[in-house]
Design an enzyme around this catalytic site. Structure first.
Site, PDB file in Angstrom:
ATOM      1  N   GLY A  23       0.853  -1.180   0.000  1.00  0.00           N
ATOM      2  CA  GLY A  23       0.000   0.000   0.000  1.00  0.00           C
ATOM      3  C   GLY A  23       0.888   1.228   0.000  1.00  0.00           C
ATOM      4  O   GLY A  23       1.786   1.358   0.833  1.00  0.00           O
ATOM      5  N   ALA A  24       0.648   2.132  -0.931  1.00  0.00           N
ATOM      6  CA  ALA A  24       1.563   3.258  -1.133  1.00  0.00           C
ATOM      7  C   ALA A  24       1.826   4.074   0.134  1.00  0.00           C
ATOM      8  O   ALA A  24       2.984   4.333   0.483  1.00  0.00           O
ATOM      9  CB  ALA A  24       1.041   4.154  -2.258  1.00  0.00           C
ATOM     10  N   ARG A  38      10.263  -0.878  -4.523  1.00  0.00           N
ATOM     11  CA  ARG A  38       8.993  -0.910  -5.260  1.00  0.00           C
ATOM     12  C   ARG A  38       8.967   0.346  -6.131  1.00  0.00           C
ATOM     13  O   ARG A  38       8.728   1.440  -5.621  1.00  0.00           O
ATOM     14  CB  ARG A  38       7.786  -0.910  -4.315  1.00  0.00           C
ATOM     15  CG  ARG A  38       7.653  -2.085  -3.353  1.00  0.00           C
ATOM     16  CD  ARG A  38       7.254  -3.390  -4.015  1.00  0.00           C
ATOM     17  NE  ARG A  38       6.074  -3.347  -4.844  1.00  0.00           N
ATOM     18  CZ  ARG A  38       4.819  -3.495  -4.400  1.00  0.00           C
ATOM     19  NH1 ARG A  38       4.589  -3.637  -3.106  1.00  0.00           N
ATOM     20  NH2 ARG A  38       3.805  -3.486  -5.240  1.00  0.00           N
ATOM     21  N   ASP A  69      -1.559   4.262  -6.376  1.00  0.00           N
ATOM     22  CA  ASP A  69      -0.136   4.214  -6.053  1.00  0.00           C
ATOM     23  C   ASP A  69       0.615   5.392  -6.662  1.00  0.00           C
ATOM     24  O   ASP A  69       1.682   5.746  -6.175  1.00  0.00           O
ATOM     25  CB  ASP A  69       0.466   2.899  -6.554  1.00  0.00           C
ATOM     26  CG  ASP A  69      -0.003   1.718  -5.721  1.00  0.00           C
ATOM     27  OD1 ASP A  69       0.707   1.354  -4.780  1.00  0.00           O
ATOM     28  OD2 ASP A  69      -1.087   1.184  -6.002  1.00  0.00           O
TER      29      ASP A  69
END
Length: 358
Positions: free
Chosen positions: A54-55, A90, A243
């Site tokens: 989750g961003a 990420r 995101d």
């Protein structure tokens, strides 16, 4: 939010400032396990291996990673190297680089002996601000839900969400689910359709788990069911997280979001994106051409883990031996398909003029 009736966050610092702790999301919904992250390397691995995801949560966790680096070495070169290490974990979620950049902006002007204490303060501030930002997103989203419910008094409001944009994807409250939790708190009758969200099944495992813990009515559906429900008038609103959002309002989110936006557009169903402003990437404009799309291991697609009859966790193979698989983690929804962006400062149009003014 609550687990077994007890409030908790998804991420918190150790009192001794020698580690941070996070809910290990790889084991949900079958086991609640807490991961202790005591070094920069462990934080990077937790982000890359989706212990945390989750961003907003990735960004807050990375901030603690910089703080942990300061316990080892806080010189300029070490901090810049730590940022590069974390940012590579990420590549799609912009909150990661946003948080590490904020940490370095706060630390590099300070004398080196002051940096460690300042780093823990700043990381804690990022986590606390995330909670406040998400609560504000919830309030603005609640107003949307109340207006929608007023159009059909006495009827349950049916929402559809994709992936997990609840409190597990943030430090607390969540983004797309924050309005749902606030609607529950004021007595609005809300039901959530949850896409299973393959691969990794973050909807079926994480969203369903946290909504169940909070007592919110919900139903898990196959990823391909949403359009069918929209055609039959069983979805009043789609709400997802993000995101990365570009300067003109293109939205990058978990793979499959674009298809939900197309179905919503075709059926006249409002499609909203809940996002903190830290998810806005003002350096990019064309989401399809410019946002880097993370490709993850094909094994996430070819295999699945679940609970067996004996209560243990078992991984099984879904595809024939030798069949290749492609696993892009995100897709891009063009701004033209987005009804609005729910931010901590209000709901705005997904277009460049509104975003620039904000």
């Amino acid at each position: 939010m609550k687990v077994a009736g007890v409030h908790r966050r998804s991420l918190w610092a150790a009192p001794e400032h020698d580690a941070c702790f996070a809910i290990d999301q790889r084991h949900l919904p079958h086991r609640l396990e807490i991961a202790r992250l005591g070094s920069l390397a462990e934080v990077r691995a937790a982000i890359a291996e989706m212990v945390v995801r989750g961003a907003p949560l990735i960004g807050a966790t990375a901030a603690y990673g910089i703080a942990l680096q300061c316990t080892e070495s806080a010189d300029d070169a070490a901090l810049r190297a730590a940022k590069a290490t974390l940012d590579s974990a990420r590549p799609t979620a912009v909150n990661l680089a946003w948080a590490t950049a904020r940490m370095l902006a706060a630390l590099l002007p300070l004398p080196q002996p002051q940096r460690e204490a300042a780093a823990w303060r700043e990381a804690g501030a990022i986590a606390d601000e995330d909670v406040a930002v998400n609560a504000a997103i919830g309030r603005h989203g609640l107003a949307l839900l109340q207006a929608l419910a007023a159009q059909s008094p006495g009827r349950r409001l049916n929402l559809l969400t994709h992936c997990n944009a609840g409190w597990l994807a943030t430090v607390d409250w969540g983004t797309a689910l924050a309005p749902v939790y606030q609607a529950q708190a004021v007595g609005l009758d809300v039901h959530v359709w949850i896409d299973e969200t393959r691969p990794r099944n973050q909807g079926a495992s994480l969203t369903a788990w946290e909504l169940g813990q909070q007592g919110v009515a919900h139903t898990v559906i196959a990823d391909n069911t949403g359009g069918h429900l929209m055609q039959r008038g069983q979805v009043d609103l789609v709400i997802v997280g993000a995101d990365r959002v570009t300067a003109r309002g293109d939205v990058c989110n978990k793979i499959g979001t674009y298809l939900k936006a197309l179905a919503a557009h075709d059926n006249g169903v409002p499609f909203y994106v809940a996002m903190p402003l830290s998810t806005l990437d003002r350096t990019l404009h064309d989401g399809l051409a410019e946002i880097p799309i993370e490709h993850r291991s094909p094994r996430e697609l070819t295999h699945i883990t679940g609970r067996d009859a004996a209560g243990g966790l078992t991984e099984v193979q879904l595809v024939p031996d030798g069949s290749p698989a492609l696993n892009p983690a995100f897709d891009v929804t063009p701004a033209r398909l987005v009804s609005g962006l729910i931010t901590e400062r209000g709901v705005l149009a997904a277009e460049q003029v509104s975003l620039r003014a904000l």
